[in-house]
Design a protein around this motif. Structure first.
Motif, PDB file in Angstrom:
ATOM      1  N   ASN A  75      13.808  59.103   6.713  1.00 26.94           N
ATOM      2  CA  ASN A  75      14.062  59.326   8.219  1.00 26.94           C
ATOM      3  C   ASN A  75      15.412  59.043   8.432  1.00 26.94           C
ATOM      4  OD1 ASN A  75      14.332  58.607  10.933  1.00 26.94           O
ATOM      5  ND2 ASN A  75      12.271  59.146  11.059  1.00 26.94           N
ATOM      6  N   LEU A  76      16.500  59.836   8.382  1.00 31.64           N
ATOM      7  CA  LEU A  76      17.832  59.532   8.606  1.00 31.64           C
ATOM      8  C   LEU A  76      18.370  58.475   9.684  1.00 31.64           C
ATOM      9  CD1 LEU A  76      20.672  60.141   7.772  1.00 31.64           C
ATOM     10  CD2 LEU A  76      20.705  62.088   9.250  1.00 31.64           C
ATOM     11  N   TYR A  77      17.566  58.661  10.734  1.00 31.59           N
ATOM     12  CA  TYR A  77      17.954  57.823  12.027  1.00 31.59           C
ATOM     13  C   TYR A  77      17.546  56.395  11.806  1.00 31.59           C
ATOM     14  CZ  TYR A  77      18.214  62.568  13.942  1.00 31.59           C
ATOM     15  OH  TYR A  77      18.426  63.772  13.849  1.00 31.59           O
ATOM     16  N   LEU A  78      16.452  56.138  11.129  1.00 29.10           N
ATOM     17  CA  LEU A  78      15.887  54.895  10.881  1.00 29.10           C
ATOM     18  C   LEU A  78      16.578  54.229   9.788  1.00 29.10           C
ATOM     19  CD1 LEU A  78      13.738  52.594  11.159  1.00 29.10           C
ATOM     20  CD2 LEU A  78      12.098  53.665   9.667  1.00 29.10           C
TER      21      LEU A  78
ATOM     22  N   VAL B  63      19.834  51.880  20.980  1.00 25.57           N
ATOM     23  CA  VAL B  63      19.934  52.998  21.842  1.00 25.57           C
ATOM     24  C   VAL B  63      20.106  54.228  21.161  1.00 25.57           C
ATOM     25  CG1 VAL B  63      21.377  53.722  23.931  1.00 25.57           C
ATOM     26  CG2 VAL B  63      20.781  51.443  23.740  1.00 25.57           C
ATOM     27  N   LYS B  64      20.989  54.391  20.305  1.00 28.55           N
ATOM     28  CA  LYS B  64      21.208  55.662  19.580  1.00 28.55           C
ATOM     29  C   LYS B  64      20.205  55.989  18.856  1.00 28.55           C
ATOM     30  CE  LYS B  64      24.404  57.680  15.938  1.00 28.55           C
ATOM     31  NZ  LYS B  64      25.297  57.401  14.943  1.00 28.55           N
ATOM     32  N   LEU B  65      19.221  55.163  18.200  1.00 30.39           N
ATOM     33  CA  LEU B  65      18.130  55.401  17.377  1.00 30.39           C
ATOM     34  C   LEU B  65      17.352  56.300  18.290  1.00 30.39           C
ATOM     35  CD1 LEU B  65      16.048  55.189  15.029  1.00 30.39           C
ATOM     36  CD2 LEU B  65      15.579  52.946  15.729  1.00 30.39           C
ATOM     37  N   ASN B  66      16.971  55.425  19.480  1.00 29.37           N
ATOM     38  CA  ASN B  66      16.033  55.859  20.564  1.00 29.37           C
ATOM     39  C   ASN B  66      16.236  57.072  21.017  1.00 29.37           C
ATOM     40  OD1 ASN B  66      13.668  55.565  22.317  1.00 29.37           O
ATOM     41  ND2 ASN B  66      15.172  54.800  23.955  1.00 29.37           N
ATOM     42  N   THR B  67      17.700  57.462  21.529  1.00 29.31           N
ATOM     43  CA  THR B  67      18.168  58.783  21.992  1.00 29.31           C
ATOM     44  C   THR B  67      17.656  59.640  21.028  1.00 29.31           C
ATOM     45  OG1 THR B  67      19.880  57.544  22.950  1.00 29.31           O
ATOM     46  CG2 THR B  67      20.026  59.873  22.987  1.00 29.31           C
ATOM     47  N   MET B  68      17.989  59.593  19.663  1.00 25.68           N
ATOM     48  CA  MET B  68      17.886  60.516  18.596  1.00 25.68           C
ATOM     49  C   MET B  68      16.407  60.996  18.475  1.00 25.68           C
ATOM     50  SD  MET B  68      20.804  61.385  18.155  1.00 25.68           S
ATOM     51  CE  MET B  68      20.252  62.949  16.758  1.00 25.68           C
ATOM     52  N   LEU B  69      15.473  59.978  18.600  1.00 23.97           N
ATOM     53  CA  LEU B  69      14.010  60.199  18.587  1.00 23.97           C
ATOM     54  C   LEU B  69      13.586  60.973  19.728  1.00 23.97           C
ATOM     55  CD1 LEU B  69      12.773  56.723  17.394  1.00 23.97           C
ATOM     56  CD2 LEU B  69      12.709  58.720  15.959  1.00 23.97           C
TER      57      LEU B  69
ATOM     58  N   ASN C 164      20.021  54.759   9.109  1.00 24.57           N
ATOM     59  CA  ASN C 164      21.195  54.330   9.614  1.00 24.57           C
ATOM     60  C   ASN C 164      21.173  52.970  10.454  1.00 24.57           C
ATOM     61  OD1 ASN C 164      22.442  56.546   8.600  1.00 24.57           O
ATOM     62  ND2 ASN C 164      22.203  57.833  10.423  1.00 24.57           N
ATOM     63  N   PHE C 165      19.969  53.100  11.354  1.00 25.50           N
ATOM     64  CA  PHE C 165      19.729  51.957  12.108  1.00 25.50           C
ATOM     65  C   PHE C 165      19.342  50.521  11.083  1.00 25.50           C
ATOM     66  CE2 PHE C 165      16.544  48.696  14.099  1.00 25.50           C
ATOM     67  CZ  PHE C 165      17.221  48.352  15.187  1.00 25.50           C
ATOM     68  N   LEU C 166      18.779  50.849  10.196  1.00 27.90           N
ATOM     69  CA  LEU C 166      18.561  49.590   9.300  1.00 27.90           C
ATOM     70  C   LEU C 166      19.599  49.136   8.327  1.00 27.90           C
ATOM     71  CD1 LEU C 166      14.762  50.433   8.102  1.00 27.90           C
ATOM     72  CD2 LEU C 166      15.528  48.424   9.475  1.00 27.90           C
ATOM     73  N   GLY C 167      20.471  50.202   7.999  1.00 31.60           N
ATOM     74  CA  GLY C 167      21.719  49.961   7.355  1.00 31.60           C
ATOM     75  C   GLY C 167      22.744  49.009   8.310  1.00 31.60           C
ATOM     76  N   THR C 168      22.847  49.295   9.596  1.00 31.43           N
ATOM     77  CA  THR C 168      23.600  48.716  10.646  1.00 31.43           C
ATOM     78  C   THR C 168      22.981  47.332  10.774  1.00 31.43           C
ATOM     79  OG1 THR C 168      24.091  50.732  11.770  1.00 31.43           O
ATOM     80  CG2 THR C 168      24.389  48.660  12.988  1.00 31.43           C
ATOM     81  N   PHE C 169      21.781  47.332  10.826  1.00 31.00           N
ATOM     82  CA  PHE C 169      21.012  46.131  11.020  1.00 31.00           C
ATOM     83  C   PHE C 169      21.261  45.180   9.819  1.00 31.00           C
ATOM     84  CE2 PHE C 169      17.398  43.298   9.635  1.00 31.00           C
ATOM     85  CZ  PHE C 169      17.132  42.632  10.821  1.00 31.00           C
ATOM     86  N   SER C 170      21.365  45.657   8.462  1.00 36.11           N
ATOM     87  CA  SER C 170      21.745  44.869   7.254  1.00 36.11           C
ATOM     88  C   SER C 170      23.194  44.196   7.363  1.00 36.11           C
ATOM     89  CB  SER C 170      21.294  45.456   6.144  1.00 36.11           C
ATOM     90  OG  SER C 170      20.105  45.959   6.102  1.00 36.11           O
ATOM     91  N   TYR C 171      24.055  45.005   7.809  1.00 34.98           N
ATOM     92  CA  TYR C 171      25.545  44.679   8.119  1.00 34.98           C
ATOM     93  C   TYR C 171      25.591  43.527   9.069  1.00 34.98           C
ATOM     94  CZ  TYR C 171      27.144  48.873   5.251  1.00 34.98           C
ATOM     95  OH  TYR C 171      27.340  49.515   4.165  1.00 34.98           O
ATOM     96  N   CYS C 172      25.082  43.638  10.043  1.00 35.38           N
ATOM     97  CA  CYS C 172      25.002  42.776  11.363  1.00 35.38           C
ATOM     98  C   CYS C 172      24.807  41.291  10.938  1.00 35.38           C
ATOM     99  CB  CYS C 172      24.518  43.347  12.202  1.00 35.38           C
ATOM    100  SG  CYS C 172      25.642  44.660  13.152  1.00 35.38           S
TER     101      CYS C 172
END
Length: 475
Positions: A183-186, A233-239, A188-196
């Motif tokens: 899942n591309l959106y998940l 918010v981006k993840l939720n919007t795309m979903l 990207n979200f988890l990638g950002t989560f790891s960086y943060c």
């Protein structure tokens, strides 16, 4: 007092985000893991806030509260481990037959998680004694007229430092695992989560330097929360957008179903004529090749008759009949039925039969038609000249799921179309209706399974079907 209040307010931000995640992804184990992680960050901020309560609470009470709220950063380690464990077991089915996955699973499993929780509890208990934290002392922040309490660490503080340092390793693992999610959106979200989270860890390290004050982790939390909120918010919007697309696709399928229902009766009458003449031909004197062709006609006709019968029941009762079937037999019969257009397109089909039986509850006719449609699509996806024209079927079993891989050597599917090819009336063929793959997707979903494009390039396409396994299969 004001600084302590502000830090506590900052600590509420991750909790609000975590509750939002739980509400939107109700019942999701990944959402629950993220919630616990955010909760530990909030406790961490409260742990820092109490150090700025000089003059409000006694040193003894501040020391006790600091020890108590350290439950957040202490148990953050097993929570990140739990997050990685959920990612591997729930969201990386596409790599379960790879050696790297087996290595990950050997580390991220319930037994190791249990030991890590026990170890974290031991570290936390040491932290509650003078071996971990002796007390607090007043310290002045460099270049500021501000004083706060800074903990005095005991002789076993190195255990806590060792424990929290493993956070870095786990975050890196989490990032690596997240890259393998389909899942591309998940992803990207988890990638950002790891960086943060990595950024949060770096800011947290500065808290161990007395002169810098204890505000750096709060700064890291603000940055972490702002970026994660935006990403969420981006993840939720795309979903939401995908959900609306799904609803639109369902409307198209409903319209197609109504149209098809009106054609079933006429097709059934025509099929009876084909069956009748096919039986008459079988009774006449035909050469051996003619008899073989007639048998192929009868098999295809029987498949069509079963399909129409099942479709009529589906339209009338809105249900599909299931029984125990052998997937090996269905795949082999599908290849046999597809022989005519395989020969026409000069395509060879191979079936890597790993198991002698492959049992599941399914509708025989529908599932056979799924494979026929996929074989037909693949056989038409080759360049006209100069290419290896192969389609490979292979199967695998992971726990309670059956994985069916269909890999061709065709021209591939553009990455942007990996999801849209399952939408009704979406086709690249000039004479196609775009209903074949939507039918395939719908039938697989009715079987409580899933189908997705795993990979596709100019060298070919890999499609994977996942079906539940309700009975033991034989090697």
């Amino acid at each position: 007092m004001i600084i302590a209040f502000l830090i506590a307010i900052i600590g509420i931000i991750p909790i609000v985000l975590a509750i939002s995640v739980l509400i939107i992804y109700k019942g999701s184990e990944l959402a629950f893991a993220l919630f616990l992680y955010m909760l530990s960050i909030s406790f961490w901020q409260l742990d820092i806030a109490v150090l700025y309560l000089k003059g409000v609470l006694s040193e003894e009470l501040i020391t006790w509260l600091f020890r108590f709220f350290r439950i957040g950063p202490t148990f953050m380690i097993p929570l990140v481990f739990y997050l990685a464990y959920v990612l591997i077991n729930k969201h990386t089915s596409n790599i379960k037959n790879q050696s790297f996955y087996k290595f990950q699973f050997s580390i991220f499993n319930p037994k190791v998680l249990f030991y890590l929780v026990v170890w974290s509890f031991i570290v936390y208990l040491i932290n509650m004694t003078r071996f971990g934290i002796i007390g607090v002392k007043e310290v002045k922040i460099v270049n500021a007229d501000l004083y706060f309490y800074f903990p005095e660490y005991g002789p076993l503080q190195f255990l806590y430092l060792f424990h929290t340092s493993s956070f870095l390793i786990l975050i890196i693992f989490t990032y690596i695992i997240s890259r393998q999610i389909q899942n591309l959106y998940l992803k990207n979200f988890l990638g950002t989560f790891s960086y943060c989270s990595l950024l949060l860890f770096i800011f947290g390290l500065l808290n161990f330097i007395p002169g810098t004050g204890a505000l750096f982790s709060s700064l890291g939390t603000i940055i972490f929360s702002v970026i994660i909120v935006f990403s969420f918010v981006k993840l939720n919007t795309m979903l939401t957008v995908n959900y609306n697309r799904l609803m639109e696709r369902q409307k198209k399928l409903d319209n197609a179903g109504s149209l098809t229902a009106s054609l079933v009766h006429e097709v059934k009458n025509t099929l009876q004529i084909i069956n009748g003449y096919s039986k008459l031909l079988g009774e006449s004197q035909l050469p051996s090749e003619g008899k073989r062709m007639n048998v192929m006609i009868q098999n295809a006709s029987n498949q069509m008759e079963d399909l129409i019968s099942n479709y009529t029941k589906l339209l009338k009762y809105k249900s599909i009949d299931f029984k125990m079937v052998d997937l090996n037999e269905i795949i082999e019969q599908s290849i046999e039925i597809s022989e005519e257009f395989l020969q026409r397109n000069a395509v060879e089909v191979f079936f890597d039969k790993k198991y002698s039986t492959l049992k599941t509850y399914a509708n025989h006719a529908y599932l056979k038609q799924v494979f026929v449609n996929l074989i037909k699509n693949s056989s038409e996806a080759f360049p006209k000249e100069g290419s290896i024209r192969n389609i490979m079927f292979s199967t695998d079993i992971q726990v309670d799921r059956i994985f069916i891989n269909i890999i061709d050597t065709g021209i591939g599917i553009p990455a942007d179309n990996w999801n849209s090819i399952f939408d009704p009336f979406t086709t690249s063929k000039t004479e196609g209706l775009g209903l074949g793959l939507p039918f395939v997707k719908n039938i697989i979903l009715e079987h409580r399974g899933d189908i997705k494009v795993m990979d596709s390039s100019s060298k070919g396409t890999h499609i994977q079907i996942i079906l539940p396994q309700y009975s033991f299969s034989s090697l």
